[in-house]
Design a protein around this motif. Structure first.
Motif, PDB file in Angstrom:
ATOM      1  N   HIS A  87     -21.029  21.669 -80.300  1.00 19.66           N
ATOM      2  CA  HIS A  87     -22.344  21.132 -80.624  1.00 19.66           C
ATOM      3  C   HIS A  87     -22.421  20.652 -82.080  1.00 19.66           C
ATOM      4  N   LEU A  88     -21.736  21.338 -82.997  1.00 14.85           N
ATOM      5  CA  LEU A  88     -21.849  21.007 -84.421  1.00 14.85           C
ATOM      6  C   LEU A  88     -20.994  19.810 -84.827  1.00 14.85           C
ATOM      7  N   LEU A  89     -19.941  19.499 -84.077  1.00 13.14           N
ATOM      8  CA  LEU A  89     -18.987  18.471 -84.500  1.00 13.14           C
ATOM      9  C   LEU A  89     -19.657  17.126 -84.750  1.00 13.14           C
ATOM     10  N   PRO A  90     -20.415  16.536 -83.797  1.00  8.96           N
ATOM     11  CA  PRO A  90     -21.017  15.214 -84.090  1.00  8.96           C
ATOM     12  C   PRO A  90     -22.067  15.277 -85.211  1.00  8.96           C
ATOM     13  N   THR A 111     -28.897  21.707 -89.899  1.00  9.13           N
ATOM     14  CA  THR A 111     -27.679  21.424 -89.135  1.00  9.13           C
ATOM     15  C   THR A 111     -27.752  22.049 -87.745  1.00  9.13           C
ATOM     16  N   PHE A 112     -28.096  23.358 -87.708  1.00  9.64           N
ATOM     17  CA  PHE A 112     -28.154  24.057 -86.429  1.00  9.64           C
ATOM     18  C   PHE A 112     -29.293  23.520 -85.553  1.00  9.64           C
ATOM     19  N   ALA A 113     -30.404  23.136 -86.222  1.00  8.58           N
ATOM     20  CA  ALA A 113     -31.519  22.582 -85.455  1.00  8.58           C
ATOM     21  C   ALA A 113     -31.135  21.252 -84.807  1.00  8.58           C
ATOM     22  N   SER A 114     -30.380  20.422 -85.540  1.00 10.79           N
ATOM     23  CA  SER A 114     -29.960  19.125 -85.007  1.00 10.79           C
ATOM     24  C   SER A 114     -28.898  19.284 -83.931  1.00 10.79           C
ATOM     25  N   ALA A 115     -27.994  20.299 -84.078  1.00 13.69           N
ATOM     26  CA  ALA A 115     -26.911  20.489 -83.111  1.00 13.69           C
ATOM     27  C   ALA A 115     -27.410  21.108 -81.820  1.00 13.69           C
ATOM     28  N   GLY A 116     -28.389  21.964 -81.863  1.00 10.61           N
ATOM     29  CA  GLY A 116     -28.899  22.626 -80.665  1.00 10.61           C
ATOM     30  C   GLY A 116     -28.023  23.750 -80.200  1.00 10.61           C
ATOM     31  N   GLY A 117     -27.045  24.197 -80.988  1.00  9.68           N
ATOM     32  CA  GLY A 117     -26.166  25.311 -80.651  1.00  9.68           C
ATOM     33  C   GLY A 117     -25.391  25.754 -81.861  1.00  9.68           C
ATOM     34  N   ARG A 118     -24.703  26.913 -81.734  1.00 12.05           N
ATOM     35  CA  ARG A 118     -23.970  27.453 -82.873  1.00 12.05           C
ATOM     36  C   ARG A 118     -22.487  27.561 -82.521  1.00 12.05           C
TER      37      ARG A 118
END
Length: 464
Positions: free
Chosen positions: A73-76, A62-69
């Motif tokens: 960044h995590l919403l989409p 999840t974090f790798a795909s979002a690129g941020g914490r």
């Protein structure tokens, strides 16, 4: 419950069969449950590790795909996972703990591994599935949770306890069956021993424990007990023979003493005549005492009483010392004494007993070989043994009597007119056996050859 029933229960509980069945069943059930529990716990541990690894991988993805914490960044990414990963639980909350994405209801923002008692995808009353997941606190104050259905682990635990309960029943039945079988085998064998012992006690000395032919420990023990029974039978037969021989051999000297004393009382005798009669009585009593003394020494030798009184001996020197007083005796009997003694290795033995054994053999050779005979005494090494040979060219002994002459009180027809009590060779054999050696009789063509073989001692004091 009646007293008869209570007594029956007490007898059952006190029986060996009941104890064997109970102990075997308890051990069997305990062993089965231990194996089942360890296997089930190991399976649970593996499943738990698999769940933890799966959730951890999902969170990292999840974090790798979002690129941020952070929530932005995590919403989409979380919205996409909810649509395409139906097997997982996702929850994304902002800093105000408002659910912004996911397929779960609100959770308290607790970081780290979490076990949830219900799925939080639906209200608790509608879903009781357990969930394992990991919570992450985000850099902007938000909260992200990813989890997976943990109901397989719960079902595995339930199945384990069900297996344990049914296993107790199954292993209990098998344990009772195995205990009954073991009890039957062992107790049947014990009863066979008991029947054999009772039969022997009733006088059937030839009775033996039947062997099963399996060659196992029970058969080995049965063979040992049968050997013990055979030895006891031989000892009792020997005791009967000794008793008969004592009664036979003691009757003669005691009867003579009685006759002499009767004559002394009935006749008017002078003092010298009375002293002569008393002297004869003492001679006959000495003969009786000699028999008892010899029997006592035999019993001591056979029980091993003399085993501790040993020293290092040179058989060549010992035999040479024994021969010293017999040179004049042989000369008086018009016989020839031929001696051949070579150096031999020392042995450990009892000096007095070995001197007596050698002296007995020499005296027998002198007594039964007659005039103008040749008596040969030799000492020589033979492998790990020292041999002492006493031979003569006298009347000898029939081959079929070689073993018989070692029995107590045995005197062959040709020796009936000689003094003795028939215990000499028995003593010699007992002395030789005490020293771990052997005595063998053979034909000297003509005459008799007696060969004593005694084991030498190595430097460490152990018999060769």
């Amino acid at each position: 419950m009646s007293k008869t029933g209570q007594r029956s229960i007490k007898r059952l509980v006190a029986s060996s069969s009941f104890r064997i069945v109970t102990l075997f069943s308890v051990f069997f059930v305990f062993s089965g449950m231990l194996v089942t529990s360890l296997s089930g716990l190991h399976s649970q541990s593996l499943l738990r590790q698999q769940l933890e690894q799966t959730v951890q991988n999902e969170g990292e993805e999840t974090f790798a795909s979002a690129g941020g914490r952070d929530v932005t960044h995590l919403l989409p990414v979380v919205q996409g996972f909810v649509l395409h990963e139906p097997g997982f639980f996702y929850l994304l909350q902002d800093r105000n703990q408002t659910v912004v994405a996911g397929n779960m209801l609100h959770l308290r923002p607790v970081a780290g591994p979490r076990w949830l008692a219900w799925a939080h995808r639906l209200p608790r009353s509608e879903n009781q599935s357990r969930v394992y997941g990991v919570g992450y606190k985000l850099t902007d104050g938000g909260y992200y949770f990813v989890g997976i259905d943990a109901s397989p682990l719960a079902r595995l635990k339930h199945a384990l306890w069900t297996t344990v309960l049914w296993g107790i029943v199954g292993f209990g039945i098998l344990g009772v069956a195995g205990g009954l079988l073991l009890s039957h085998v062992v107790l049947h064998w014990i009863e066979s021993i008991s029947l054999t012992a009772r039969s022997i006690m009733r006088g059937n000395m030839a009775r033996r424990i039947p062997l099963r032919g399996t060659g196992d420990e029970l058969d080995h023990l049965s063979q040992s007990l049968n050997a013990l029974f055979a030895q006891n039978e031989a000892l009792i037969n020997s005791l009967h023979q000794v008793s008969n021989d004592i009664a036979h051999d003691m009757r003669r000297p005691l009867s003579r003493v009685r006759n002499i004393l009767d004559q002394t009382l009935e006749k008017d005798m002078t003092l010298p005549q009375v002293k002569s009669q008393i002297g004869l009585s003492i001679e006959h009593l000495d003969s009786a005492l000699e028999i008892f003394s010899s029997l006592l020494k035999l019993a001591q030798l056979e029980s091993g009483t003399w085993k501790d009184s040993v020293e290092t001996l040179d058989m060549a020197e010992l035999v040479d010392g024994v021969l010293e007083p017999y040179y004049s005796v042989v000369e008086d009997q018009a016989q020839t004494l031929s001696v051949s003694i070579v150096p031999v290795k020392p042995i450990a033995g009892h000096r007095v007993l070995l001197r007596q054994a050698i002296a007995n053999l020499i005296e027998n050779a002198i007594t039964y070989s007659g005039k103008n005979s040749i008596i040969t005494v030799s000492v020589f090494p033979s492998g790990q043994q020292t041999c002492v040979v006493v031979a003569d060219n006298g009347i000898g002994i029939p081959t079929h009597d070689y073993k018989r002459v070692f029995e107590r009180f045995v005197r062959l027809d040709q020796s009936r007119n000689q003094q003795g009590n028939g215990l000499g060779l028995s003593l010699v054999q007992a002395i030789v056996r005490l020293h771990g050696g052997t005595i063998v009789l053979s034909d000297n063509a003509p005459g008799l050859k007696c060969t004593l073989s005694l084991p030498i001692f190595r430097k460490n004091g152990v018999r060769a």
